[in-house]
Design a protein around this motif. Structure first.
Motif, PDB file in Angstrom:
ATOM      1  N   PRO A 195      22.014  -2.057 -18.560  1.00 18.38           N
ATOM      2  CA  PRO A 195      22.553  -3.099 -17.682  1.00 18.38           C
ATOM      3  C   PRO A 195      21.782  -3.138 -16.363  1.00 18.38           C
ATOM      4  O   PRO A 195      21.304  -2.110 -15.885  1.00 18.38           O
ATOM      5  N   PRO A 196      21.647  -4.302 -15.752  1.00 15.20           N
ATOM      6  CA  PRO A 196      20.934  -4.399 -14.466  1.00 15.20           C
ATOM      7  C   PRO A 196      21.526  -3.453 -13.434  1.00 15.20           C
ATOM      8  O   PRO A 196      22.746  -3.383 -13.259  1.00 15.20           O
ATOM      9  N   GLY A 197      20.628  -2.697 -12.757  1.00  9.41           N
ATOM     10  CA  GLY A 197      21.105  -1.712 -11.799  1.00  9.41           C
ATOM     11  C   GLY A 197      20.897  -2.082 -10.354  1.00  9.41           C
ATOM     12  O   GLY A 197      21.295  -1.332  -9.460  1.00  9.41           O
ATOM     13  N   ALA A 198      20.263  -3.222 -10.092  1.00 11.22           N
ATOM     14  CA  ALA A 198      20.001  -3.679  -8.715  1.00 11.22           C
ATOM     15  C   ALA A 198      19.243  -2.626  -7.913  1.00 11.22           C
ATOM     16  O   ALA A 198      19.431  -2.506  -6.711  1.00 11.22           O
ATOM     17  N   ARG A 199      18.406  -1.868  -8.591  1.00 11.51           N
ATOM     18  CA  ARG A 199      17.664  -0.793  -7.928  1.00 11.51           C
ATOM     19  C   ARG A 199      16.261  -1.264  -7.585  1.00 11.51           C
ATOM     20  O   ARG A 199      15.577  -1.853  -8.423  1.00 11.51           O
ATOM     21  N   LEU A 200      15.816  -0.998  -6.362  1.00 11.99           N
ATOM     22  CA  LEU A 200      14.463  -1.351  -5.973  1.00 11.99           C
ATOM     23  C   LEU A 200      13.461  -0.535  -6.791  1.00 11.99           C
ATOM     24  O   LEU A 200      13.756   0.588  -7.206  1.00 11.99           O
ATOM     25  N   PRO A 201      12.270  -1.077  -7.000  1.00 11.09           N
ATOM     26  CA  PRO A 201      11.259  -0.315  -7.746  1.00 11.09           C
ATOM     27  C   PRO A 201      10.751   0.880  -6.947  1.00 11.09           C
ATOM     28  O   PRO A 201      10.768   0.873  -5.709  1.00 11.09           O
ATOM     29  N   THR A 202      10.305   1.893  -7.654  1.00  9.65           N
ATOM     30  CA  THR A 202       9.642   3.052  -7.066  1.00  9.65           C
ATOM     31  C   THR A 202       8.415   3.367  -7.922  1.00  9.65           C
ATOM     32  O   THR A 202       8.359   2.969  -9.087  1.00  9.65           O
ATOM     33  N   PRO A 203       7.422   4.084  -7.379  1.00  9.79           N
ATOM     34  CA  PRO A 203       6.279   4.471  -8.210  1.00  9.79           C
ATOM     35  C   PRO A 203       6.661   5.420  -9.338  1.00  9.79           C
ATOM     36  O   PRO A 203       5.949   5.532 -10.334  1.00  9.79           O
ATOM     37  N   GLN A 204       7.791   6.102  -9.185  1.00  9.88           N
ATOM     38  CA  GLN A 204       8.210   7.071 -10.188  1.00  9.88           C
ATOM     39  C   GLN A 204       8.959   6.414 -11.350  1.00  9.88           C
ATOM     40  O   GLN A 204       8.828   6.839 -12.507  1.00  9.88           O
ATOM     41  N   ILE A 205       9.727   5.371 -11.042  1.00  7.98           N
ATOM     42  CA  ILE A 205      10.567   4.748 -12.063  1.00  7.98           C
ATOM     43  C   ILE A 205      10.997   3.367 -11.579  1.00  7.98           C
ATOM     44  O   ILE A 205      11.269   3.176 -10.398  1.00  7.98           O
ATOM     45  N   ARG A 206      11.022   2.409 -12.503  1.00  9.04           N
ATOM     46  CA  ARG A 206      11.535   1.079 -12.142  1.00  9.04           C
ATOM     47  C   ARG A 206      12.178   0.447 -13.364  1.00  9.04           C
ATOM     48  O   ARG A 206      11.782   0.722 -14.510  1.00  9.04           O
ATOM     49  N   GLN A 207      13.174  -0.395 -13.126  1.00 11.28           N
ATOM     50  CA  GLN A 207      13.793  -1.143 -14.210  1.00 11.28           C
ATOM     51  C   GLN A 207      13.101  -2.490 -14.341  1.00 11.28           C
ATOM     52  O   GLN A 207      12.935  -3.219 -13.363  1.00 11.28           O
ATOM     53  N   THR A 208      12.671  -2.814 -15.539  1.00 14.79           N
ATOM     54  CA  THR A 208      11.966  -4.074 -15.774  1.00 14.79           C
ATOM     55  C   THR A 208      12.973  -5.215 -15.895  1.00 14.79           C
ATOM     56  O   THR A 208      14.182  -5.001 -16.009  1.00 14.79           O
ATOM     57  N   ALA A 209      12.459  -6.451 -15.905  1.00 17.13           N
ATOM     58  CA  ALA A 209      13.323  -7.620 -16.002  1.00 17.13           C
ATOM     59  C   ALA A 209      14.097  -7.648 -17.316  1.00 17.13           C
ATOM     60  O   ALA A 209      15.196  -8.207 -17.398  1.00 17.13           O
ATOM     61  N   SER A 210      13.536  -7.022 -18.358  1.00 14.59           N
ATOM     62  CA  SER A 210      14.216  -7.006 -19.659  1.00 14.59           C
ATOM     63  C   SER A 210      15.275  -5.918 -19.758  1.00 14.59           C
ATOM     64  O   SER A 210      16.015  -5.860 -20.744  1.00 14.59           O
ATOM     65  N   GLY A 211      15.344  -5.023 -18.769  1.00 14.21           N
ATOM     66  CA  GLY A 211      16.396  -4.018 -18.729  1.00 14.21           C
ATOM     67  C   GLY A 211      15.955  -2.590 -18.971  1.00 14.21           C
ATOM     68  O   GLY A 211      16.656  -1.640 -18.614  1.00 14.21           O
ATOM     69  N   GLY A 212      14.808  -2.390 -19.620  1.00 15.86           N
ATOM     70  CA  GLY A 212      14.328  -1.033 -19.856  1.00 15.86           C
ATOM     71  C   GLY A 212      13.800  -0.395 -18.583  1.00 15.86           C
ATOM     72  O   GLY A 212      13.362  -1.083 -17.655  1.00 15.86           O
ATOM     73  N   TYR A 213      13.848   0.934 -18.537  1.00 12.47           N
ATOM     74  CA  TYR A 213      13.291   1.669 -17.402  1.00 12.47           C
ATOM     75  C   TYR A 213      11.892   2.160 -17.763  1.00 12.47           C
ATOM     76  O   TYR A 213      11.686   2.759 -18.827  1.00 12.47           O
ATOM     77  N   LEU A 214      10.963   1.909 -16.867  1.00 16.24           N
ATOM     78  CA  LEU A 214       9.581   2.350 -17.028  1.00 16.24           C
ATOM     79  C   LEU A 214       9.416   3.614 -16.191  1.00 16.24           C
ATOM     80  O   LEU A 214       9.613   3.583 -14.970  1.00 16.24           O
TER      81      LEU A 214
END
Length: 372
Positions: free
Chosen positions: A243-262
């Motif tokens: 589910p969307p987490g409204a979390r800002l991106p970081t170089p360590q981890i970010r949530q993509t627009a499709s919902g997965g975490y990179l």
């Protein structure tokens, strides 16, 4: 065989951004690229349009990164209008996490020094160190083991696959001729310009741009350009959609627009091995859960490794050949962030043959200064 204005060796994000910029200016361009099994740096990015951490030790790089980030909104809008492809670009700011107090102290010292290094950065580069509690509105659910991080409004993210797709589509609409599966084996000057030899034949143009990443180690010396690049492996994990987490991106981890975490941020000296290792995958997973404990429940659906292109000092390489006028070399590990600049200011400088005058700090000559 029709001779074009420019021949670009390398069809990744860097090469295609320059191709788009030149074609937009009305020049004819041919792009030669390798096969899909090539060591592509474009596979090793996290889709960040990022200013923080750039230019430590070279303030001009920080300035370019900031200028590029400011140009990204218009750049993305222009590509979408031309192609109908949504780059999923957003610039809500970003956070570079500090997992402990020592890292936090070092980061703040580095950024203060960098900000004071030029009047432009003093006026324009905005950042602030925030402890864990202050970061919670930006990174809901942040783990208790995280000390804090630096926040900056300049940072953002995009879908890098859509960016590359849009660059190809826009370039094709402007008449750029692309040739996949055509690795360049030799580059040479001719009486009227330059010739590239590939298994599929010869290609000629008035001028040539080398944007071949690690391929520069072989091809650059043929035209008197710098081969000072080496591979740095990065490994990446992707979770299932969440589910969307409204979390800002970081170089360590970010949530993509499709919902997965990179999940990424690894830097390994592994030669030309772009594989994944169990130990590093475990390390990335542990760090991800330390940052966001709720991800302990997430399933991992994909992992891969890729080779970034790095110069000895980590800064971009922009140079014009002194022995073969009309030949240029472009290499960097920030192809996503700098895409707007590569399609704009850099392609303009190449078009007008003023790379050496406009960007002297980035010449490969800096790697060959005699020891004193």
């Amino acid at each position: 065989m029709t001779q074009r204005d420019f021949l670009i060796v390398g069809g990744g994000v860097v090469g295609m951004a320059v191709a788009y910029g030149l074609a937009r200016a009305g020049l004819s361009v041919t792009v030669l690229d390798e096969s899909d099994d090539a060591l592509r740096a474009s596979r090793g990015n996290a889709g960040l349009v990022w200013v923080q951490g750039k230019g430590l030790g070279m303030p001009r790089y920080a300035e370019l990164s900031l200028e590029a980030a400011k140009a990204w909104a218009d750049f993305a809008r222009e590509l979408t209008e031309r192609t109908g492809i949504d780059l999923e670009y957003e610039q809500r700011g970003g956070v570079d996490l500090c997992l402990d107090a020592e890292e936090a102290h070092s980061r703040q010292q580095e950024y203060t020094t960098l900000q004071n290094a030029s009047s432009f950065l003093t006026q324009e580069f905005r950042w602030e160190y925030l402890d864990r509690e202050a970061l919670m509105p930006y990174l809901p659910g942040l783990g208790e083991a995280v000390h804090g991080g630096t926040w900056s409004p300049h940072d953002g993210q995009c879908n890098p696959l859509y960016l590359l797709r849009a660059l190809y589509a826009a370039s094709h609409s402007l008449g750029v001729d692309t040739h996949p599966a055509s690795p360049v084996e030799r580059l040479e000057a001719t009486a009227s310009g330059f010739r590239a030899t590939t298994p599929r034949g010869h290609f000629e143009a008035d001028r040539v741009i080398l944007a071949a990443g690690l391929g520069a180690r072989t091809l650059a010396p043929m035209l008197g350009l710098s081969d000072a690049v080496h591979p740095v492996r990065g490994q990446v994990l992707v979770t299932e959609r969440r589910p969307p987490g409204a979390r800002l991106p970081t170089p360590q981890i970010r949530q993509t627009a499709s919902g997965g975490y990179l999940i990424g941020d690894t830097h390994e000296d592994a030669g030309l091995d772009k594989g994944v290792t169990l130990a590093m995958m475990q390390s990335l997973a542990v760090k991800a859960v330390r940052i966001y404990p709720d991800l302990a429940e997430a399933r991992l659906v994909r992992s891969w490794g890729a080779l970034r292109v790095m110069t000895p000092d980590g800064n971009p390489l922009y140079e014009a050949s002194t022995t073969h006028p009309g030949a240029y070399n472009i290499n960097c590990h920030s192809g996503i962030t700098l895409a707007a600049f590569h399609a704009g200011g850099l392609s303009d400088a190449i078009r007008d043959d003023r790379v050496a005058q406009s960007f002297p700090q980035f010449s490969g000559a800096r790697f060959h200064v005699p020891a004193t």
